[in-house]
Design a protein around this motif. Structure first.
Motif, PDB file in Angstrom:
ATOM      1  N   ARG A 196      -0.850   5.265  -5.244  1.00  0.00           N
ATOM      2  CA  ARG A 196      -0.904   4.379  -4.076  1.00  0.00           C
ATOM      3  C   ARG A 196      -1.033   2.931  -4.534  1.00  0.00           C
ATOM      4  NH1 ARG A 196      -2.098   4.913   1.256  1.00  0.00           N
ATOM      5  NH2 ARG A 196      -2.875   7.034   0.992  1.00  0.00           N
ATOM      6  N   GLY A 197      -0.250   2.076  -3.926  1.00  0.00           N
ATOM      7  CA  GLY A 197      -0.309   0.646  -4.211  1.00  0.00           C
ATOM      8  C   GLY A 197       0.512   0.274  -5.427  1.00  0.00           C
ATOM      9  N   HIS A 198       0.794  -1.010  -5.528  1.00  0.00           N
ATOM     10  CA  HIS A 198       1.697  -1.481  -6.578  1.00  0.00           C
ATOM     11  C   HIS A 198       1.222  -1.163  -7.987  1.00  0.00           C
ATOM     12  CE1 HIS A 198       3.699  -4.524  -3.646  1.00  0.00           C
ATOM     13  NE2 HIS A 198       4.278  -3.344  -3.605  1.00  0.00           N
ATOM     14  N   GLU A 245      -0.725   1.340  -9.157  1.00  0.00           N
ATOM     15  CA  GLU A 245      -0.544   2.765  -9.470  1.00  0.00           C
ATOM     16  C   GLU A 245       0.932   3.136  -9.514  1.00  0.00           C
ATOM     17  OE1 GLU A 245      -2.913   5.342  -6.987  1.00  0.00           O
ATOM     18  OE2 GLU A 245      -4.766   4.255  -7.464  1.00  0.00           O
ATOM     19  N   LEU A 246       1.732   2.554  -8.623  1.00  0.00           N
ATOM     20  CA  LEU A 246       3.171   2.825  -8.630  1.00  0.00           C
ATOM     21  C   LEU A 246       3.819   2.308  -9.907  1.00  0.00           C
ATOM     22  CD1 LEU A 246       3.844   1.987  -4.898  1.00  0.00           C
ATOM     23  CD2 LEU A 246       4.229   4.227  -5.965  1.00  0.00           C
ATOM     24  N   CYS A 247       3.422   1.118 -10.347  1.00  0.00           N
ATOM     25  CA  CYS A 247       3.948   0.586 -11.613  1.00  0.00           C
ATOM     26  C   CYS A 247       3.589   1.510 -12.771  1.00  0.00           C
ATOM     27  CB  CYS A 247       3.417  -0.824 -11.865  1.00  0.00           C
ATOM     28  SG  CYS A 247       4.180  -2.109 -10.862  1.00  0.00           S
ATOM     29  N   ALA A 248       2.354   1.991 -12.779  1.00  0.00           N
ATOM     30  CA  ALA A 248       1.930   2.913 -13.842  1.00  0.00           C
ATOM     31  C   ALA A 248       2.722   4.213 -13.782  1.00  0.00           C
ATOM     32  CB  ALA A 248       0.429   3.192 -13.727  1.00  0.00           C
ATOM     33  N   ARG A 249       2.961   4.722 -12.591  1.00  0.00           N
ATOM     34  CA  ARG A 249       3.727   5.974 -12.418  1.00  0.00           C
ATOM     35  C   ARG A 249       5.147   5.813 -12.938  1.00  0.00           C
ATOM     36  NH1 ARG A 249       6.125  10.327 -12.490  1.00  0.00           N
ATOM     37  NH2 ARG A 249       6.982  11.274 -10.639  1.00  0.00           N
ATOM     38  N   VAL A 250       5.806   4.733 -12.535  1.00  0.00           N
ATOM     39  CA  VAL A 250       7.192   4.494 -12.955  1.00  0.00           C
ATOM     40  C   VAL A 250       7.244   4.260 -14.465  1.00  0.00           C
ATOM     41  CG1 VAL A 250       9.161   2.924 -12.746  1.00  0.00           C
ATOM     42  CG2 VAL A 250       7.948   3.668 -10.692  1.00  0.00           C
ATOM     43  N   GLU A 251       6.301   3.489 -14.995  1.00  0.00           N
ATOM     44  CA  GLU A 251       6.278   3.225 -16.431  1.00  0.00           C
ATOM     45  C   GLU A 251       6.097   4.509 -17.231  1.00  0.00           C
ATOM     46  OE1 GLU A 251       3.764   0.820 -19.842  1.00  0.00           O
ATOM     47  OE2 GLU A 251       3.364   0.396 -17.737  1.00  0.00           O
ATOM     48  N   ARG A 252       5.189   5.365 -16.784  1.00  0.00           N
ATOM     49  CA  ARG A 252       4.938   6.613 -17.506  1.00  0.00           C
ATOM     50  C   ARG A 252       6.175   7.518 -17.504  1.00  0.00           C
ATOM     51  NH1 ARG A 252       0.459   9.502 -19.599  1.00  0.00           N
ATOM     52  NH2 ARG A 252       1.487  11.138 -20.783  1.00  0.00           N
ATOM     53  N   LEU A 310       6.084   5.499   2.466  1.00  0.00           N
ATOM     54  CA  LEU A 310       5.787   6.841   1.982  1.00  0.00           C
ATOM     55  C   LEU A 310       6.975   7.356   1.193  1.00  0.00           C
ATOM     56  CD1 LEU A 310       4.275   8.271   5.274  1.00  0.00           C
ATOM     57  CD2 LEU A 310       2.998   7.592   3.239  1.00  0.00           C
ATOM     58  N   ASP A 311       6.703   7.908   0.034  1.00  0.00           N
ATOM     59  CA  ASP A 311       7.741   8.415  -0.865  1.00  0.00           C
ATOM     60  C   ASP A 311       7.338   9.842  -1.228  1.00  0.00           C
ATOM     61  OD1 ASP A 311       9.293   9.078  -3.077  1.00  0.00           O
ATOM     62  OD2 ASP A 311       8.844   7.253  -4.181  1.00  0.00           O
ATOM     63  N   ASP A 371       0.827  -1.212   0.000  1.00  0.00           N
ATOM     64  CA  ASP A 371       0.000   0.000   0.000  1.00  0.00           C
ATOM     65  C   ASP A 371       0.864   1.266   0.000  1.00  0.00           C
ATOM     66  OD1 ASP A 371       0.991  -0.224   2.556  1.00  0.00           O
ATOM     67  OD2 ASP A 371      -0.874   0.351   3.541  1.00  0.00           O
ATOM     68  N   GLY A 372       2.102   1.138  -0.484  1.00  0.00           N
ATOM     69  CA  GLY A 372       3.025   2.275  -0.518  1.00  0.00           C
ATOM     70  C   GLY A 372       2.422   3.464  -1.254  1.00  0.00           C
ATOM     71  N   LEU A 373       2.835   4.651  -0.846  1.00  0.00           N
ATOM     72  CA  LEU A 373       2.285   5.884  -1.407  1.00  0.00           C
ATOM     73  C   LEU A 373       3.416   6.772  -1.905  1.00  0.00           C
ATOM     74  CD1 LEU A 373      -0.163   7.786  -1.837  1.00  0.00           C
ATOM     75  CD2 LEU A 373       0.168   8.565   0.516  1.00  0.00           C
TER      76      LEU A 373
END
Length: 139
Positions: A64-66, A68-75, A133-134, A36-38
């Motif tokens: 938030r969560g894997h 959304e984080l994967c999408a953020r990093v990919e983008r 939290l990041d 659930d990392g943010l």
């Protein structure tokens, strides 16, 4: 909390943003962030000002969560690294204090041979040593 080598963690953190292999990126996101990392981004001033101009009182972006984080990093990878323009790298060595790591990073413009931007990161780690939290401040 397990013993943390802040440099190793940050090398993996920066590496995921530059990783060309989608499967390796996804695995690294799962390894680095809690389920659930943010990731909380204070956007660049221009984006912040546009949001405020649209009537928002604050401009903060979150993933938030894997998934959304994967999408953020990919983008970020697709927009900045894949075209061959930028490479993300550590600018200032990380500092660990209990469960917090802070460091500075930069986006290096490969064509111009210089840093084109960057920011400061504050990572709050969970009991398992993964990122809870990041906080990212783009400068």
């Amino acid at each position: 909390m397990p013993a943390i080598d802040p440099q190793s963690l940050i090398d993996r953190y920066i590496g995921v943003w530059n990783e060309p292999d989608p499967g390796a990126r996804r695995k690294t996101v799962h390894d680095l962030w809690a389920e659930d990392g943010l990731h909380i981004l204070r956007p660049p001033q221009e984006m912040h000002d546009k949001a405020v101009g649209l009537g928002f009182t604050t401009a903060v972006l979150e993933a938030r969560g894997h998934e959304e984080l994967c999408a953020r990093v990919e983008r970020a990878y697709e927009d900045f690294v894949a075209p061959g323009t930028y490479l993300f790298r550590v600018q200032e060595a990380p500092v660990l204090l209990r469960d917090v790591i802070t460091f500075r990073w930069e986006s290096y413009n490969r064509q111009e041979g210089r840093a084109a931007g960057g920011g400061r990161e504050f990572l709050v780690l969970g009991e398992d040593g993964r990122i809870r939290l990041d906080y990212q401040f783009v400068e």
